[in-house]
Enzyme design. Structure first.
Site, short mmCIF file in Angstrom:
data_model
loop_
_atom_site.label_atom_id
_atom_site.label_comp_id
_atom_site.label_asym_id
_atom_site.label_seq_id
_atom_site.Cartn_x
_atom_site.Cartn_y
_atom_site.Cartn_z
CB SER A 265 -11.78 -84.35 63.63
OG SER A 265 -11.40 -83.17 64.31
CE1 TYR B 11 -6.38 -85.26 63.18
CE2 TYR B 11 -7.82 -83.35 63.42
CZ TYR B 11 -7.46 -84.64 63.78
OH TYR B 11 -8.20 -85.31 64.72
#
Length: 301
Positions: A147, A160
């Site tokens: 990501s 995350y």
């Protein structure tokens, strides 16, 4: 790797989002599919639809568990005799101030986002090397989904961020290790930004043993609201990301970015790092996102 017809693609998180689009595109290129997901009904639906185009093996698989991933690889080899393209794609999201996340939160997110990729690399690289030993013309590729959060550290997304930074590090190391042994296997790390998928609702698939009775904190609710808004308003689709990723595989590119315009923030982070300055603001170019986050926290106190 530029030959896909009759090759075998393994995709985790294949029932929805980017995983489903990887499967759609792979099928259109004539690839055979091994689809894995934790959502039985969605997986069955995807498999039924894709089976109209190509051969499909679908398995419910919890990538947090090494034995599940090993079973996936063994079943792929038993069915198709080889694996050529692996998408370690399954992922979940969670946010909130980093000290407010529970042990169960950490175990869940790291279990899927990081351990899922670790197991995929550990199991499928060895499987692919065995395929290469049997076929002098073999060529394979591994794509790990990270990501932009693997290159930046936005506030209230601590778990995350940690998981995706680790995936970037793992994939860069995999790249060097494969080169070290002259393996006929390439690798890419995919770093999407805000893509319209259901990741903001991934908590619905959280395993029972890692659920808690704790009420969401203001920061966790604000982070989820921000994610839902940003993801929902994304202009680059999951299908766009699939096309970008297959282009990168053809061109043998390691880094795959859905939003290259966001790399300015990455450059600022790296510049601050090499000059030992305070960490750069990851929202400097998108201050409205920070304001949404701050407003959400204030509104829920």
């Amino acid at each position: 790797m530029d030959e896909f017809h009759d090759k075998v693609a393994v995709i985790t998180g294949a029932a929805s989002g980017m995983g489903r689009e990887f499967a759609n595109l792979a099928a259109s290129l004539g690839m055979k599919l091994v689809l894995a997901d934790v959502q039985p009904k969605a997986l069955e639906k995807a498999a039924d639809e894709l089976a109209k185009q190509t051969e499909v093996l679908a398995m419910v698989c919890d990538v947090r568990k090494g034995e599940h991933v090993q079973e996936l690889a063994d079943s792929a080899m038993a069915r198709f005799g080889a694996v050529h393209l692996v998408f370690n794609n399954a992922g979940v999201g969670a946010g909130g101030l980093v000290w407010e996340n529970s042990e169960e939160d950490w175990e869940w997110v790291l279990g899927v986002n990081l351990w899922g990729v670790i197991h995929g690399v550990r199991v499928f690289t060895r499987t692919m090397l065995e395929c290469a030993a049997q076929d002098p013309g073999y060529r394979g590729w591994i794509v790990n989904t990270a990501s932009m959060a693997g290159l930046l550290n936005s506030p209230a997304l601590g778990i995350y961020n940690v998981s995706k930074h680790a995936v970037v590090a793992l994939t860069e190391t995999l790249y060097h290790d494969l080169k070290l042994v002259d393996a006929p296997i390439g690798t890419s790390v995919l770093c999407p930004y805000f893509i319209p998928t259901a990741i903001a609702q991934s908590h619905r698939h959280r395993p029972d043993e890692l659920r808690t009775d704790e009420i969401m904190t203001a920061s966790q609710m604000a982070a989820q609201a921000l994610t839902e808004k940003a993801v929902g308003s994304g202009k680059v689709s999951a299908a766009d990301v699939a096309r970008l990723t297959f282009d990168a595989i053809r061109e043998e590119r390691f880094y795959v970015f859905s939003h290259p315009q966001a790399l300015g923030a990455v450059a600022e982070r790296m510049d601050a790092l090499v000059h030992a300055r305070q960490p750069a603001d990851p929202y400097a170019a998108t201050p409205h996102l920070k304001e949404i986050l701050k407003a959400g926290m204030k509104g829920r106190r």
